[in-house]
Design a protein around this motif. Structure first.
Motif: not given
Length: 966
Positions: A115, A129-130, A491, A518, A520, A523, A525-526, A528, A697
């Motif tokens: 990450n 990831l963010d 989330r 988004l 989440k 922490e 997994h994301n 969008r 993802y």
């Protein structure tokens, strides 16, 4: 009053006594945070000590030290985090009353983590990831371990990225297809400033001012990014981020050698003058021999390494003195030098001022253009000046880029020139830009980023690239944006942005909205859902180009000239000639005499017949004499009669009904005749738009696998086509010309035979046979001859000798879909498996016809993938990797590089055809080792692209690429 003062004094004394007692009963924690691999101190790391709900925190200083004061006695867990490094902690740190505990921490670079940090998606630091977009990162360690020629080598193989290579060092990079031989579609930045050539807006990796040793990381943002980066980022962003002297000090020296006579020497030195002032200086020299090509012989007999059949074997007579008539020999040697100086000032922990001066120079190389073929780049320099500042969340920068192609004027032989014409290129263009950005967080759940951009492009081409447009080609752009990030809960995040831009060469404004939702769940997994509407404004040359591409095409007295599409006006054809002839279309012709070339004539072949006969009188007479002599006419009389017949034909004035017309583009087959209604006016180029929808993802699975999946759809409109022929030629209709001449030649031939004593009936029969034969020969010779040009109505550009190629856009919308997948799996402490795959729904778009009558094309594979296995032994400090790359076959339509089209040879008879790009499977390998010398500051590495020497190319007109070991 006295009592009140005494009370305050007693109160202060009690407070001071209490504080001193508390301090005496408390302790402290101090230590140093360093890089686990290099041992260098790490500034800006966040240190926390926690115990039973109590937390104490501080940041590390420039020397990596920290101190937590007033810590009550007890046992604490000390944790340290820093962007770009994996978190680390020290347990059971015991603090005694009045004592100081020590906790030193080593952090490991996140290059081996899953990450990494990115800045390109949101123009601020955040974890990958963010990020609310698809971002790929090439981290520091990967860059250090691979001896790459240019930055394109590092991103080759990333999901969704297409790298079109033209040799050892030449490359074009785009995201999700729509590549070109001369591409600036992907906005390329170096430390937040534009890295492309100013007026041409083309990305030339050899001109980037960074050295490989100085790159900290490379980020590629897939898909539109106009909301934050402006209208020229509608196809993504490539961002090269270099090292700061505050985070990377010391001296590094790199020596590279390898195949193709490759050599490179690179030096970087960075140091801190004080804890608030640092500097770095870096430089590099590179040379190699490019992949060459097969040979051909010119008319003089010289052997010439001529790769592109679109280039003449001998430079034309219109080339500058000293080059005209000389063999056209490509120079395959590559030479490059680059240097950069940077000064960083950090007066406070929350402010930074960075001054950078960069200079690069291409001594010699080959660069490819879509409109004018290959250029021999010589003595091309690129200077960049940048000043940027950051105070808290306020960011400002101003920069200027200066390009100089090495020539002072159009006769200079020292600099860059086109191999198709020998024409020197003058490019002393400049771009000036200023940007402001600020961010605020009015609520814990709400954040705003907003800013302004200004760009001024000033081409200075010495009447070469922009020719007659030299004094009207400045472009100004201004834009503003705001982006909101709202946390909807633990989330969910909502990102919304709006940008408005104004380009002074385009009517109206461009509005670019953006929205992303988004989700989440954790922490790691994301998921969008994003929408972007982005705009791309044309490059300067798309409007103002005015340059000969090739002279004397197919040995004819015609040139092909590439011209821009005039902003806000476009091109119109003249249609006020007699409507009964070719629908009123007008033409310019060289067969109306020197004065007639500047006049308009109906687009009729019959208009040009007298001039054609007169211009070819001697050759015609010489060709007719043997046929007449075969009728039994003595040689002297046959020659005289031949001359009389030529004079007779020169006096003929056929009507359009008697001698018909064909209209078609140079090199097109006879079946490709154009009806007058098919010759349409060309609308002005607009800002292209790209409506993009994406489901993405990103996640870390099982603590050892990183998976990224992007499903996207783009609706593109008004996309600019590559330059294609736009002014067709007028030719004889062979059948009608032969029929007309057969009828017209019978009387004079019969009369001449009778005067020689041939009986009338016999003379008539012989005359008919002879007339038919002469008509067949003449019509066969003249039918392929372009008689005139249906040219543009603009009196500045209307020409009887220049056939124009120009840029067009279309009013249709095309839809293209795709999938990008990337998977990295850490198998154990030694082995990592990585794979990527990209699919695009179409590589040909038949609903859109380019100006060269071919459909719009992706110019990139619609299926490609990579598979890599990497081994690293951290204890023994060595590793290796093997990789395979797959791309499927695809056709190309990129200006002069269009596959399957018959092009006329310049300066000679005949045609040539480019073949499409074939399917290729390429294997690469690399090995690196840090010998046990000192602190392992010596790195030895070998990288081999195309290990098995499978010859392949990525664009027609470019050399076959073989193995390259560095």
């Amino acid at each position: 009053m006295l009592r009140r003062l005494l009370g305050w004094s007693l109160t202060c004394a009690v407070l001071l006594w209490t504080a001193s007692t508390a301090a005496a009963q408390s302790g402290a924690i101090e230590g140093r945070v360093t890089d686990a691999r290099t041992g260098r101190p790490l500034a800006g790391a966040q240190v926390r000590a926690s115990s039973a709900g109590a937390t104490f925190s501080a940041s590390t200083r420039e020397d990596g030290t920290y101190r937590l004061a007033s810590v009550p006695p007890g046992t604490y867990n000390v944790s340290v985090t820093r962007i770009g490094f994996a978190p680390a902690s020290v347990a059971n740190v015991t603090v005694s009353a009045g004592g100081t505990a020590t906790a030193n921490v080593q952090l490991t670079e996140s290059a081996i983590e899953l990450n990494p940090v990115v800045t390109t998606a949101s123009r601020r630091e955040e974890k990958a990831l963010d990020a609310p977009a698809s971002v790929s990162v090439v981290e520091l360690r990967q860059i250090q371990e691979k001896p790459a020629v240019t930055v394109a080598d590092h991103i080759q193989g990333l999901a969704g990225v297409d790298v079109s290579r033209g040799g050892v060092a030449q490359a074009n990079v785009v995201a999700r297809g729509f590549n070109n031989a001369f591409s600036g579609a992907l906005l390329t930045l170096q430390d937040y400033r534009f890295a492309g050539v100013p007026s041409l807006r083309v990305n030339v990796p050899l001109l980037f001012t960074s050295t490989n040793d100085d790159i900290e990381r490379v980020e590629v943002l897939l898909g539109p990014a106009s909301a934050l980066y402006g209208p020229n980022s509608s196809n993504g962003v490539l961002h090269i981020i270099t090292k700061s002297p505050f985070t990377a000090q010391g001296t590094s020296l790199t020596i590279d050698g390898g195949g193709q006579s490759l050599f490179r020497g690179s030096l970087r030195h960075a140091a801190l003058v004080s804890d608030k002032l640092g500097f770095k200086i870096s430089g590099e020299y590179f040379k190699a021999t490019d992949f060459s090509s097969y040979t051909a012989r010119d008319t003089v007999g010289y052997t010439i390494p001529r790769y592109d059949p679109g280039e003449p074997d001998v430079f034309p007579s219109a080339a500058p003195p000293g080059r005209r008539g000389q063999p056209n020999v490509r120079d395959f040697e590559i030479e490059r030098a680059v240097g950069e100086l940077r000064l960083d000032v950090r007066p406070t922990t929350n402010s930074e001022y960075v001054t950078t001066v960069g200079l690069s120079r291409i001594g010699n190389a080959l660069e490819y253009t879509g409109a004018n073929g290959t250029a021999q780049a010589r003595n091309w320099t690129y200077l960049s000046l940048q000043q940027r500042a950051r105070i808290g969340r306020f960011f400002a920068q101003a920069f200027a880029n200066f390009s100089n192609s090495g020539n002072d004027d159009s006769l200079d032989l020292r600099g860059t020139f086109l191999l198709r014409s020998g024409q020197p290129i003058v490019d002393q263009s400049r771009v000036f830009a200023a940007q402001l950005q600020h961010g605020i967080t009015p609520r814990p759940w709400q954040d705003f980023v907003y800013g302004l951009d200004y760009i001024f492009t000033n081409p200075r081409t010495g009447n070469t690239i922009n020719g007659r447009n030299e004094d009207i080609d400045d472009v100004r752009e201004i834009g503003g944006y705001i982006q909101s990030t709202t946390r909807l809960g633990r989330r969910w995040d909502l990102v919304a942005a709006l940008r408005v831009d104004k380009n002074d060469q385009i009517d109206g404004t461009q509005v670019s909205p953006r929205a992303a939702l988004l989700f989440k769940p954790s922490e790691t997994h994301n998921l969008r859902f994003t929408y972007n509407r982005a705009f791309g404004t044309p490059a300067n040359f798309t409007w103002f180009l005015d340059l000969i591409q090739a002279r004397n095409i197919a040995g004819l007295p015609y040139n092909i000239r590439a011209v821009g599409n005039p902003p806000k006006r476009g091109w119109n054809f003249k249609r006020d000639c007699p409507a009964s002839v070719s629908g009123g279309l007008c033409m310019r012709t060289i067969f109306a005499g020197p004065q007639g070339e500047s006049q308009w004539f109906p687009a009729s072949a019959s208009v040009a017949l007298p001039g054609v006969i007169g211009a070819n009188a001697a050759q015609l007479a010489a060709g007719l004499a043997p046929g007449i002599q075969a009728l039994g006419v003595p040689a002297a009389q046959a020659q005289a009669l031949a001359q009389q017949l030529v004079q007779y034909m020169a006096g003929l004035r056929p009507t359009p009904d008697q001698v018909g017309t064909e209209i078609r583009f140079l090199g097109a087959p006879a079946s490709a005749n154009l009806a007058p209604e098919q010759i349409r006016d060309i609308e002005p180029i607009k800002a292209s738009f790209n409506n993009s929808y994406e489901i993405g993802y990103k996640g870390i699975i099982g603590n050892n696998a990183r998976l990224s999946i992007d499903l996207w759809q783009e609706k593109r409109g008004d996309v600019g086509n590559p330059a294609g022929l736009a002014t067709p030629n007028v030719l004889f209709n062979r059948t009608s010309l032969q029929s007309y001449l057969s009828q017209q030649l019978v009387p004079p031939i019969a009369q001449a035979l009778q005067q020689m004593g041939v009986p009338p009936a016999q003379a008539q029969a012989q005359a008919q046979a002879a007339a038919a034969q002469i008509a067949a020969n003449v019509s066969g010779s003249f039918a392929p001859l372009p008689l005139g040009i249906v040219t543009f109505a603009d009196e500045r550009f209307a020409s009887a000798r220049d056939v124009y190629a120009t840029y067009t856009s279309y009013n249709k919308t095309i839809t293209v879909r795709g999938v990008d997948v990337a998977l990295d799996v850490v198998l154990n402490d030694y082995w990592t498996l990585s794979t990527t795959y990209s699919w695009v729904s179409d590589n040909v778009f038949p609903q859109v016809t380019s100006s060269n009558q071919l459909p719009l094309m992706l110019n990139a594979p619609d299926n490609k993938g990579t598979l890599q296995l990497q081994f690293r032994d951290e204890n023994r400090a060595w590793g290796f990797n093997v990789r395979t790359r797959y791309t499927n076959a695809y056709p190309v339509n990129s200006g002069v590089y269009a596959t399957g089209v018959k092009f006329p040879r310049p300066g000679a008879a005949g045609t040539y055809v480019y073949e499409g790009v074939r399917t290729s499977i390429i294997f690469d390998a690399g090995i690196n080792w840090r010998p046990p010398v000192g602190a392992r500051n010596l790195l030895w590495s070998v990288n081999a692209d195309n290990v098995f020497n499978h010859y392949y190319r990525t664009m027609p007109g470019m050399p076959l690429l073989g193995r390259l070991v560095v």
